[in-house]
Design a protein around this motif. Structure first.
Motif, PDB file in Angstrom:
ATOM      1  N   MET A  22      35.111  56.476  42.084  1.00 16.15           N
ATOM      2  CA  MET A  22      35.140  56.319  40.632  1.00 16.15           C
ATOM      3  C   MET A  22      34.958  54.854  40.233  1.00 16.15           C
ATOM      4  O   MET A  22      34.158  54.536  39.343  1.00 16.15           O
ATOM      5  CB  MET A  22      36.457  56.843  40.064  1.00 16.15           C
ATOM      6  N   LEU A  23      35.672  53.971  40.895  1.00 19.48           N
ATOM      7  CA  LEU A  23      35.564  52.547  40.560  1.00 19.48           C
ATOM      8  C   LEU A  23      34.151  52.038  40.787  1.00 19.48           C
ATOM      9  O   LEU A  23      33.630  51.243  39.998  1.00 19.48           O
ATOM     10  CB  LEU A  23      36.565  51.737  41.395  1.00 19.48           C
ATOM     11  N   GLY A  24      33.529  52.504  41.854  1.00 19.94           N
ATOM     12  CA  GLY A  24      32.178  52.052  42.161  1.00 19.94           C
ATOM     13  C   GLY A  24      31.145  52.525  41.166  1.00 19.94           C
ATOM     14  O   GLY A  24      30.029  51.982  41.127  1.00 19.94           O
ATOM     15  N   ALA A  25      31.483  53.521  40.344  1.00 15.25           N
ATOM     16  CA  ALA A  25      30.543  53.988  39.332  1.00 15.25           C
ATOM     17  C   ALA A  25      30.285  52.928  38.274  1.00 15.25           C
ATOM     18  O   ALA A  25      29.283  52.998  37.552  1.00 15.25           O
ATOM     19  CB  ALA A  25      31.075  55.267  38.681  1.00 15.25           C
ATOM     20  N   ASN A  26      31.174  51.950  38.170  1.00 21.16           N
ATOM     21  CA  ASN A  26      30.984  50.822  37.243  1.00 21.16           C
ATOM     22  C   ASN A  26      30.657  49.581  38.046  1.00 21.16           C
ATOM     23  O   ASN A  26      31.545  48.956  38.624  1.00 21.16           O
ATOM     24  CB  ASN A  26      32.249  50.596  36.412  1.00 21.16           C
ATOM     25  N   PRO A  27      29.392  49.171  38.127  1.00 21.57           N
ATOM     26  CA  PRO A  27      29.040  48.008  38.945  1.00 21.57           C
ATOM     27  C   PRO A  27      29.467  46.673  38.344  1.00 21.57           C
ATOM     28  O   PRO A  27      29.450  45.654  39.042  1.00 21.57           O
ATOM     29  CB  PRO A  27      27.517  48.093  39.043  1.00 21.57           C
ATOM     30  N   ARG A  28      29.847  46.641  37.060  1.00 23.79           N
ATOM     31  CA  ARG A  28      30.252  45.384  36.420  1.00 23.79           C
ATOM     32  C   ARG A  28      31.562  44.868  37.022  1.00 23.79           C
ATOM     33  O   ARG A  28      32.513  45.620  37.207  1.00 23.79           O
ATOM     34  CB  ARG A  28      30.422  45.609  34.911  1.00 23.79           C
ATOM     35  N   TYR A  29      31.593  43.583  37.338  1.00 19.44           N
ATOM     36  CA  TYR A  29      32.787  42.940  37.883  1.00 19.44           C
ATOM     37  C   TYR A  29      33.045  41.672  37.087  1.00 19.44           C
ATOM     38  O   TYR A  29      32.130  40.871  36.852  1.00 19.44           O
ATOM     39  CB  TYR A  29      32.600  42.608  39.365  1.00 19.44           C
ATOM     40  N   VAL A  30      34.288  41.468  36.671  1.00 18.57           N
ATOM     41  CA  VAL A  30      34.648  40.336  35.821  1.00 18.57           C
ATOM     42  C   VAL A  30      35.457  39.322  36.613  1.00 18.57           C
ATOM     43  O   VAL A  30      36.332  39.687  37.421  1.00 18.57           O
ATOM     44  CB  VAL A  30      35.430  40.823  34.581  1.00 18.57           C
ATOM     45  N   PHE A  31      35.146  38.057  36.389  1.00 21.89           N
ATOM     46  CA  PHE A  31      35.872  36.956  37.010  1.00 21.89           C
ATOM     47  C   PHE A  31      36.723  36.241  35.958  1.00 21.89           C
ATOM     48  O   PHE A  31      36.407  36.253  34.760  1.00 21.89           O
ATOM     49  CB  PHE A  31      34.893  35.965  37.651  1.00 21.89           C
ATOM     50  N   PHE A  32      37.782  35.584  36.416  1.00 24.25           N
ATOM     51  CA  PHE A  32      38.771  35.005  35.503  1.00 24.25           C
ATOM     52  C   PHE A  32      39.026  33.530  35.787  1.00 24.25           C
ATOM     53  O   PHE A  32      38.700  33.011  36.851  1.00 24.25           O
ATOM     54  CB  PHE A  32      40.100  35.765  35.619  1.00 24.25           C
ATOM     55  N   ARG A  33      39.637  32.886  34.816  1.00 24.93           N
ATOM     56  CA  ARG A  33      40.205  31.564  35.003  1.00 24.93           C
ATOM     57  C   ARG A  33      41.663  31.624  34.562  1.00 24.93           C
ATOM     58  O   ARG A  33      42.020  32.381  33.657  1.00 24.93           O
ATOM     59  CB  ARG A  33      39.457  30.503  34.192  1.00 24.93           C
ATOM     60  N   GLU A  34      42.508  30.828  35.188  1.00 15.35           N
ATOM     61  CA  GLU A  34      43.934  30.849  34.869  1.00 15.35           C
ATOM     62  C   GLU A  34      44.257  29.853  33.768  1.00 15.35           C
ATOM     63  O   GLU A  34      43.763  28.728  33.771  1.00 15.35           O
ATOM     64  CB  GLU A  34      44.756  30.542  36.117  1.00 15.35           C
ATOM     65  N   GLU A  35      45.090  30.278  32.831  1.00 13.93           N
ATOM     66  CA  GLU A  35      45.554  29.412  31.757  1.00 13.93           C
ATOM     67  C   GLU A  35      47.066  29.482  31.673  1.00 13.93           C
ATOM     68  O   GLU A  35      47.665  30.526  31.969  1.00 13.93           O
ATOM     69  CB  GLU A  35      44.959  29.850  30.403  1.00 13.93           C
ATOM     70  N   PRO A  36      47.715  28.393  31.267  1.00 14.67           N
ATOM     71  CA  PRO A  36      49.169  28.465  31.066  1.00 14.67           C
ATOM     72  C   PRO A  36      49.497  29.390  29.893  1.00 14.67           C
ATOM     73  O   PRO A  36      48.678  29.585  28.992  1.00 14.67           O
ATOM     74  CB  PRO A  36      49.561  27.015  30.759  1.00 14.67           C
TER      75      PRO A  36
END
Length: 436
Positions: free
Chosen positions: A322-336
């Motif tokens: 199921m997860l693989g059905a969505n190829p979009r992957y999001v990356f993050f940055r950390e903030e206080p």
């Protein structure tokens, strides 16, 4: 996706018109026609000019129509003051001039709760808003009535329609996930939330979700937590910012675009941080709810977030599929996150306000625009009519009468957002004398 207080000194509160009498303030307690009566006093004989389409910005969930609200007809003077309809064309919408009396529930909303969101929007005002934002910052409205009068004096309502004239649309909901996390991978916390890899800008589109997850798992097997440096000297270079328990938690972080984590450090201490959107792999977004419908795993009406989570718990062997059905992957940055009362920043660049910020298609409504929203509470016919601010966008928020309603954070916000898919009408509120 990506909060201020107002002073309440009556002595400094601006008066919309010297012609307003105590009797008129008593009329404000009556919804519908009362607001229109006051509008006639505020506008007098002047005719507001429509904003020009020349400065419209470039582009960055259909629903049945709402029932006609049972609002008394406006008095003759309000109808006379309205004049003929004017139309403004934008890239994906048209705006049709309207009277305040046409806004269902306008006299009932606690608009004071929206004033801080309006002031936040003024931190990065839309074109044509600078002068009015300066006045708003100086204003000290004491209550809902004074704020309502201020808005009616300075703004013109415009009904938002599609270019074909459709005034009904759809509102969904979103929220900021709030999760437990660990700085290092350990038993029970094996799902990474990743920073953008060093080679992200050089490879477009980037690896798919399945490929990224496989490479991150391989790096973990070789070196422990993925880092920016692969000891072999090749391949994608990842860094884990935090680790969460459930792959569905990571997916909801990707869908919502940010989240707040109570993260436990290696020394056992914990603190709150926010992971904000920092980019994605340029792969298409595919709805896992749509995939479950297409697979026959859920029936129409069941593909809400609670329904998806329930299916995943009952079918753990198919979770990766199921997860693989969505190829979009999001990356993050950390903030206080020093203040837990402050929301994430939306696309406008200002913090979102729970219940008062929406995501829109900016080709239909510019960021920073106050909007009157007419819809219903999730899974009900209870009216949801209030003043909100257009302060965010999203990849699925496309179209003229389309909005995503920001519910805030925590379990209640998640529940409300997950089941919201309601009919919608919108009115944009724009300065009377300023152009787009």
């Amino acid at each position: 996706m990506v909060h201020h207080t107002i002073k309440t000194s009556r002595a400094s509160a601006p008066r919309a018109s010297s012609k307003i009498t105590p009797m008129m303030f008593r009329w404000m307690g009556r919804p519908g026609w009362a607001a229109a009566a006051i509008l006639g006093v505020l506008t007098g004989c002047s005719t507001p000019q429509p904003p020009s389409p020349s400065g419209a910005p470039a582009t960055p969930r259909s629903a049945p129509p709402l029932a006609t609200p049972a609002t008394p007809a406006p008095p003759p003077q309000a109808a006379a003051a309205s004049g003929e309809r004017r139309t403004l064309l934008r890239e994906r919408s048209r705006w049709v001039s309207a009277d305040w009396a046409e806004l269902p529930g306008w006299g009932d909303d606690a608009v004071q709760a929206a004033w801080p969101a309006l002031l936040r929007g003024c931190e990065k005002p839309a074109a044509g808003w600078a002068a009015l934002c300066a006045q708003a910052r100086q204003a000290r409205p004491a209550d809902d009535w004074e704020i309502r009068l201020w808005l009616m004096k300075h703004l013109q309502p415009w009904r938002v329609e599609s270019l074909e004239g459709q005034a009904e649309g759809l509102v969904t909901g979103y929220f900021e996930p709030q999760l437990e996390a660990r700085r290092q991978a350990q038993a029970g916390f094996r799902v990474p939330l990743l920073a953008p890899p060093q080679d992200l800008a050089r490879r477009r589109p980037y690896l798919t979700r399945q490929q990224i997850e496989a490479e991150a798992a391989a790096q973990l097997a070789r070196h422990g937590a993925p880092r920016h440096q692969d000891a072999r000297g090749g391949g994608p270079l990842f860094e884990s910012l935090a680790w969460v328990e459930d792959p569905l938690d990571a997916l909801v972080m990707h869908i919502q675009g940010s989240g707040r984590l109570r993260i436990t450090e290696p020394d056992g201490s914990s603190r709150w941080v926010r992971l904000a959107f920092a980019g994605h792999n340029d792969q298409p977004y595919r709805s896992v709810g749509r995939w479950l419908l297409d697979q026959g795993e859920l029936r129409p009406g069941e593909a809400s977030w609670p329904g998806i989570k329930d299916w995943a718990r009952r079918n753990p062997q198919r979770l990766r599929e199921m997860l693989g059905a969505n190829p979009r992957y999001v990356f993050f940055r950390e903030e206080p996150l020093p203040d837990l009362a402050v929301g994430p920043r939306g696309a406008q660049g200002v913090p979102l306000t729970p219940g008062r910020s929406i995501a829109v298609d900016r080709a239909s409504i510019p960021y920073g625009t106050p909007v009157w929203l007419d819809s219903t509470e999730p899974l009900s016919s209870t009216p949801l009519r209030r003043l909100v601010m257009a302060q965010d966008t999203g990849s699925a928020i496309v179209g003229a009468v389309r909005a995503d309603f920001f519910w805030g954070w925590g379990s209640e916000a998640e529940a409300q957002a997950g089941r919201m898919k309601q009919p919608l009408r919108l009115w944009a509120l724009w300065p009377r004398d300023n152009a787009l």
